[in-house]
Design a protein around this motif. Structure first.
Motif, PDB file in Angstrom:
ATOM      1  N   THR B  66      67.860  43.586  24.130  1.00 29.98           N
ATOM      2  CA  THR B  66      68.754  43.238  22.976  1.00 29.98           C
ATOM      3  C   THR B  66      68.608  41.809  23.499  1.00 29.98           C
ATOM      4  O   THR B  66      69.048  40.562  22.172  1.00 29.98           O
ATOM      5  CB  THR B  66      69.523  43.496  22.905  1.00 29.98           C
ATOM      6  OG1 THR B  66      69.918  44.055  24.452  1.00 29.98           O
ATOM      7  CG2 THR B  66      69.828  45.485  22.937  1.00 29.98           C
ATOM      8  N   SER B  67      68.402  41.334  25.044  1.00 27.76           N
ATOM      9  CA  SER B  67      69.191  39.228  25.225  1.00 27.76           C
ATOM     10  C   SER B  67      68.508  39.817  26.289  1.00 27.76           C
ATOM     11  O   SER B  67      68.557  40.842  27.595  1.00 27.76           O
ATOM     12  CB  SER B  67      70.397  39.239  25.054  1.00 27.76           C
ATOM     13  OG  SER B  67      70.935  39.889  26.241  1.00 27.76           O
ATOM     14  N   LEU B  68      67.784  38.500  26.645  1.00 26.71           N
ATOM     15  CA  LEU B  68      67.345  37.756  28.235  1.00 26.71           C
ATOM     16  C   LEU B  68      68.872  37.001  28.774  1.00 26.71           C
ATOM     17  O   LEU B  68      69.224  36.008  28.151  1.00 26.71           O
ATOM     18  CB  LEU B  68      66.760  37.292  28.090  1.00 26.71           C
ATOM     19  CG  LEU B  68      66.000  36.545  29.408  1.00 26.71           C
ATOM     20  CD1 LEU B  68      65.800  37.526  30.804  1.00 26.71           C
ATOM     21  CD2 LEU B  68      64.671  36.155  29.755  1.00 26.71           C
ATOM     22  N   ALA B 206      74.095  36.049  16.628  1.00 25.85           N
ATOM     23  CA  ALA B 206      72.226  36.032  17.760  1.00 25.85           C
ATOM     24  C   ALA B 206      72.678  37.304  18.352  1.00 25.85           C
ATOM     25  O   ALA B 206      72.187  38.116  19.001  1.00 25.85           O
ATOM     26  CB  ALA B 206      72.141  34.968  18.408  1.00 25.85           C
ATOM     27  N   CYS B 207      74.294  37.592  19.304  1.00 26.52           N
ATOM     28  CA  CYS B 207      74.382  38.653  19.916  1.00 26.52           C
ATOM     29  C   CYS B 207      76.109  38.776  20.268  1.00 26.52           C
ATOM     30  O   CYS B 207      76.900  37.865  19.697  1.00 26.52           O
ATOM     31  CB  CYS B 207      74.409  38.107  21.563  1.00 26.52           C
ATOM     32  SG  CYS B 207      74.428  38.770  22.736  1.00 26.52           S
ATOM     33  N   PHE B 208      76.241  39.792  19.986  1.00 29.61           N
ATOM     34  CA  PHE B 208      77.749  40.543  20.300  1.00 29.61           C
ATOM     35  C   PHE B 208      77.852  40.759  21.739  1.00 29.61           C
ATOM     36  O   PHE B 208      77.580  42.423  21.516  1.00 29.61           O
ATOM     37  CB  PHE B 208      78.014  41.745  18.560  1.00 29.61           C
ATOM     38  CG  PHE B 208      78.804  41.628  18.667  1.00 29.61           C
ATOM     39  CD1 PHE B 208      80.291  41.005  19.115  1.00 29.61           C
ATOM     40  CD2 PHE B 208      79.786  42.951  18.337  1.00 29.61           C
ATOM     41  CE1 PHE B 208      81.456  41.654  19.151  1.00 29.61           C
ATOM     42  CE2 PHE B 208      81.228  43.764  18.820  1.00 29.61           C
ATOM     43  CZ  PHE B 208      82.281  43.250  19.204  1.00 29.61           C
ATOM     44  N   GLN B 209      78.520  40.603  22.186  1.00 30.86           N
ATOM     45  CA  GLN B 209      79.268  40.947  23.222  1.00 30.86           C
ATOM     46  C   GLN B 209      80.587  41.819  23.750  1.00 30.86           C
ATOM     47  O   GLN B 209      80.972  40.899  23.196  1.00 30.86           O
ATOM     48  CB  GLN B 209      78.850  40.537  24.924  1.00 30.86           C
ATOM     49  CG  GLN B 209      77.326  40.274  24.380  1.00 30.86           C
ATOM     50  CD  GLN B 209      77.038  39.185  25.877  1.00 30.86           C
ATOM     51  OE1 GLN B 209      77.560  38.831  26.477  1.00 30.86           O
ATOM     52  NE2 GLN B 209      75.348  39.137  26.509  1.00 30.86           N
ATOM     53  N   VAL B 210      80.788  43.188  24.563  1.00 28.08           N
ATOM     54  CA  VAL B 210      81.821  43.073  24.598  1.00 28.08           C
ATOM     55  C   VAL B 210      82.307  43.773  25.866  1.00 28.08           C
ATOM     56  O   VAL B 210      81.955  43.958  26.548  1.00 28.08           O
ATOM     57  CB  VAL B 210      82.646  44.417  23.192  1.00 28.08           C
ATOM     58  CG1 VAL B 210      83.199  44.382  22.149  1.00 28.08           C
ATOM     59  CG2 VAL B 210      81.743  45.725  23.706  1.00 28.08           C
ATOM     60  N   GLY B 246      78.382  40.318   8.333  1.00 28.21           N
ATOM     61  CA  GLY B 246      77.464  40.692   8.360  1.00 28.21           C
ATOM     62  C   GLY B 246      76.262  40.486   9.404  1.00 28.21           C
ATOM     63  O   GLY B 246      75.065  41.097   9.069  1.00 28.21           O
ATOM     64  N   TYR B 247      77.225  40.676  10.686  1.00 24.83           N
ATOM     65  CA  TYR B 247      76.040  41.435  11.814  1.00 24.83           C
ATOM     66  C   TYR B 247      75.750  43.059  12.050  1.00 24.83           C
ATOM     67  O   TYR B 247      76.861  43.471  11.621  1.00 24.83           O
ATOM     68  CB  TYR B 247      76.930  41.182  13.362  1.00 24.83           C
ATOM     69  CG  TYR B 247      76.258  41.259  14.063  1.00 24.83           C
ATOM     70  CD1 TYR B 247      75.408  40.341  14.678  1.00 24.83           C
ATOM     71  CD2 TYR B 247      76.392  42.073  14.961  1.00 24.83           C
ATOM     72  CE1 TYR B 247      74.412  40.216  15.806  1.00 24.83           C
ATOM     73  CE2 TYR B 247      76.288  42.699  16.606  1.00 24.83           C
ATOM     74  CZ  TYR B 247      74.744  41.669  16.920  1.00 24.83           C
ATOM     75  OH  TYR B 247      74.155  41.797  17.932  1.00 24.83           O
ATOM     76  N   ASP B 248      75.049  43.389  12.060  1.00 19.83           N
ATOM     77  CA  ASP B 248      74.509  44.773  12.112  1.00 19.83           C
ATOM     78  C   ASP B 248      73.282  45.381  13.226  1.00 19.83           C
ATOM     79  O   ASP B 248      73.574  45.773  13.611  1.00 19.83           O
ATOM     80  CB  ASP B 248      74.230  45.607  11.145  1.00 19.83           C
ATOM     81  CG  ASP B 248      72.772  45.073  10.409  1.00 19.83           C
ATOM     82  OD1 ASP B 248      71.985  44.001  11.116  1.00 19.83           O
ATOM     83  OD2 ASP B 248      71.704  45.152   9.490  1.00 19.83           O
ATOM     84  N   GLY B 249      73.836  44.064  14.174  1.00 22.44           N
ATOM     85  CA  GLY B 249      72.573  44.124  15.293  1.00 22.44           C
ATOM     86  C   GLY B 249      73.271  45.595  16.695  1.00 22.44           C
ATOM     87  O   GLY B 249      74.641  46.101  15.906  1.00 22.44           O
TER      88      GLY B 249
END
Lengths: 281, 281
Positions: B66-68, B206-210, B246-249
């Motif tokens: 999902t990400s680097l 671009a990315c959602f982190q928790v 609108g984020y559904d990633g």
């Protein structure tokens, strides 16, 4: 700078916590000896010494008290705790009035255990001010909301930016509620300059404090403030910014740093005065 | 939750650094065994294992990258250092493309030693992006500016808020430069919800982190992130906020915490999945 051109220290105020190794009489004598005419005091050592007695000591030493730290801690949900906080803040206002300072610095308080609603906690700060602001105003004391660095948002102060502080302060008359501009807490915020202008235009800058930002942060983050010039903050730029907004009051140096506390107080104050002239004034 | 109602982990991504005790093959096998189909990877362990080989391993294990993490570190003033940073970021873009991820997370870099101009440092980040964004776009990779908590502003990342990140990102096409929304870094910011809406409307999340916020912070502050649910962040509220924009990633869990690293990786991932369902999804 030579011996023939003495430092202009007229606006410099030494916050007591910067030289906490000193007793109140040592602080008074030490500042007077260093040509410093202003101090910021803390409630606990003042209470221990006696509030009236501390006021007399400062007066007799020719010192002006620029602020009292600190009231606040308004974020409890429990009714009993909230009432106790209001009582304690009324006492702090009385102490400030006795000391002859017009500024009581407020640290808002963090999130209660298990609480995940920081917006609601900020509203509880405003609720407390609605009760306290008139009481302060009647005594010639202004409540000064201090935004603390966001790293303290959960455990110490839910008000993290000057914008947040102003959003609360502006609900009250400017002579009752102001804000603190502290370089250590705000230096990273690109919006702070606009908020300083906004605060200055309304006459709400109650206190200007300086400390430098250094890393690494120590465990708990609280005692990691840097001596003026040791860090990455453009301190002179910040002073010019508050002045451009109309602030011409004291420049209070407040540094929590065990390395300063371990040294001779007079040495620390002499170094501070030199650093103040070199990096701030 | 019972065994008959399996967790919906479809959107959960495990950032490799959360279980850094695992090798890449252990990560691939462990995630597959736990019913997790997404991972975020870090450059150093991927390079050590071999980029092509890592891409094949992930593919063969049915895992999506999902990400680097991470490119960036754009704030040097020295021309040689700046050229080296650009080269290194081109390599990172190539690695991201090889791994099949469209997201390269950027940590902007801190202030060079002796530098007191954070605004100029932020401009150097934008200057670097002007060079790199087309290169990334041609390879199907989006550069994702990650605002880091303001406590890292001097030594790690001069971009501290989502507003600052967007101010830079919006100079470039949305398919080339986006932003990272990480709850740990942004939870305290009352302006973040408006910035999330602004980012979402432009398709720039671009990315959602928790990760959760816990105190006291450890020395250096870096490794103090909390397991989901252990702290004071309304994680579910933040997920809903990015979704409303609108984020559904993927929802990528990135926790740097030595206490998690000291445990069995499979236990950590099982706990994470349970916490994710209870506090986020």
């Amino acid at each position: 700078m030579t011996g023939a051109e003495p430092y202009d220290l007229a606006r410099l105020s030494i916050n007591q916590e910067t030289v906490k190794q000193w007793s109140l009489p040592e602080l008074a004598a030490g500042c007077a000896a260093a040509g410093i005419s202003k101090v910021g005091l803390w409630r606990a050592p003042v209470q221990e010494y006696g509030v009236e007695r501390a006021a007399r000591l400062m007066r007799d030493s020719g010192l002006t008290v620029t602020s009292l730290c600190r009231g606040g801690f308004f974020t409890a949900v429990d009714a009993g705790e909230r009432a106790a906080a209001l009582d304690d803040n009324r006492a702090a206002i009385d102490e400030a009035a006795t000391l002859g300072t017009g500024t009581l610095v407020l640290v808002s308080g963090g999130l209660p255990a298990g609480d995940r609603d920081i917006a609601a906690a900020r509203e509880r700060v405003a609720d407390a001010l609605a009760v306290l602001a008139p009481y302060a105003g009647e005594r010639g004391v202004r409540l000064a909301i201090e935004p603390l660095h966001p790293m303290f948002a959960s455990d110490r102060c839910v008000v993290s930016t000057l914008g947040q502080a102003l959003d609360i302060a502006e609900r009250f008359p400017a002579e009752q509620v102001g804000v603190v501009v502290d370089t250590y807490h705000l230096w990273w915020d690109d919006l702070a300059p606009a908020h300083i202008a906004r605060a200055g235009a309304a006459g709400r800058i109650a206190c200007f404090q300086v400390a430098d930002w250094i890393t690494p942060l120590p465990e708990g983050a609280l005692l990691g403030r840097g001596q003026l010039g040791d860090g990455c903050i453009d301190l002179r730029g910040w002073r010019r910014r508050v002045e451009a907004a109309g602030y011409d009051g004291p420049v209070e140096v407040e540094i929590f740093n065990p390395a300063l506390w371990a040294r001779d107080g007079a040495d620390v104050v002499a170094e501070l005065a030199e650093r103040y002239v070199r990096h701030v004034s």
